[in-house]
Design an enzyme around this catalytic site. Structure first.
Site, mmCIF file in Angstrom:
data_model
loop_
_atom_site.group_PDB
_atom_site.id
_atom_site.type_symbol
_atom_site.label_atom_id
_atom_site.label_comp_id
_atom_site.label_asym_id
_atom_site.label_seq_id
_atom_site.Cartn_x
_atom_site.Cartn_y
_atom_site.Cartn_z
ATOM 1 N N ARG A 1 0.851 -1.192 0.000
ATOM 2 C CA ARG A 1 0.000 0.000 0.000
ATOM 3 C C ARG A 1 0.886 1.241 0.000
ATOM 4 O O ARG A 1 1.928 1.290 0.649
ATOM 5 C CB ARG A 1 -0.946 -0.001 1.196
ATOM 6 N N THR B 1 0.883 4.114 1.379
ATOM 7 C CA THR B 1 1.256 4.742 2.650
ATOM 8 C C THR B 1 2.538 4.138 3.202
ATOM 9 O O THR B 1 3.407 4.861 3.702
ATOM 10 C CB THR B 1 0.110 4.581 3.670
ATOM 11 N N PHE B 2 2.676 2.820 3.112
ATOM 12 C CA PHE B 2 3.872 2.162 3.641
ATOM 13 C C PHE B 2 5.063 2.337 2.701
ATOM 14 O O PHE B 2 6.202 2.449 3.154
ATOM 15 C CB PHE B 2 3.586 0.693 3.945
ATOM 16 N N ALA B 3 4.824 2.383 1.401
ATOM 17 C CA ALA B 3 5.904 2.658 0.452
ATOM 18 C C ALA B 3 6.456 4.063 0.691
ATOM 19 O O ALA B 3 7.662 4.289 0.599
ATOM 20 C CB ALA B 3 5.397 2.514 -0.979
ATOM 21 N N ARG B 4 5.586 4.995 1.050
ATOM 22 C CA ARG B 4 6.023 6.368 1.315
ATOM 23 C C ARG B 4 6.840 6.478 2.593
ATOM 24 O O ARG B 4 7.494 7.489 2.827
ATOM 25 C CB ARG B 4 4.817 7.301 1.381
ATOM 26 N N GLU C 1 7.988 -10.948 1.503
ATOM 27 C CA GLU C 1 9.217 -10.338 2.008
ATOM 28 C C GLU C 1 9.021 -8.834 2.082
ATOM 29 O O GLU C 1 8.480 -8.214 1.162
ATOM 30 C CB GLU C 1 10.405 -10.637 1.095
#
Length: 172
Positions: free
Chosen positions: A97, A99-102, A123
């Site tokens: 998602r 938000t987590f990549a950011r 992973e």
């Protein structure tokens, strides 16, 4: 053909795609969000060499919990809360998602094969700072695509039916 929200709701209703548990906010515009499960496998730091022909699973530390901290640049295996089953004419692309990549977290390109059944183990690579993730948080986004015809050889690999975080398996 990418399955949209209406398609996904129909496939779920008919039982063609199974995702359990499924929540009211799981089905999105063009996919289904999956949540963080209760297990993580950490890669232990060591100078020993891992030999796939003679696997030593002491290289992994499996932990259960309600929240986990992913340390900077740490590689972990994370399990989803949901158990899923795909028909022989649907596959899925797994994405982190936004938000987590950011936050700097990363997952490698991952595909769920047509015919797969089980919980997903994915992973995750840590950011440049520690990040806390909690069980039940929407973490992954799956985009489902229908193949033109059912696949000739649906997935029947070594991870079929997996439950819980699953460390690498090697056929000897």
């Amino acid at each position: 053909m990418i399955l949209g929200d209406r398609d996904l709701k129909y496939y779920l209703e008919k039982g063609w795609i199974k995702v359990e548990p499924i929540y009211g906010d799981s089905v999105r515009e063009n996919g289904i969000d999956l949540r963080v499960g209760n297990e993580i496998a950490r890669f232990k730091k060591t100078d020993k060499v891992f030999d796939p022909d003679n696997p030593d699973y002491s290289f992994f530390d499996v932990q259960r919990g309600e929240e986990f901290i992913i340390s900077p640049h740490e590689h972990v295996l994370l399990v989803t809360e949901e158990y899923m089953k795909l028909p022989n004419d649907v596959m899925a692309f797994v994405n982190l998602r936004s938000t987590f990549a950011r936050l700097g977290l990363f997952i490698p390109p991952t595909i769920v094969d047509a015919g797969f059944e089980g919980q997903l183990t994915i992973e995750v690579v840590g950011s440049s700072f520690p990040v806390k993730i909690r069980r039940g948080t929407r973490f992954l986004h799956l985009i489902f695509a229908r193949t033109l015809t059912p696949v000739e050889n649906p997935y029947q690999g070594k991870y079929q039916g997996q439950k819980g975080v699953t460390i690498p398996r090697f056929k000897l």
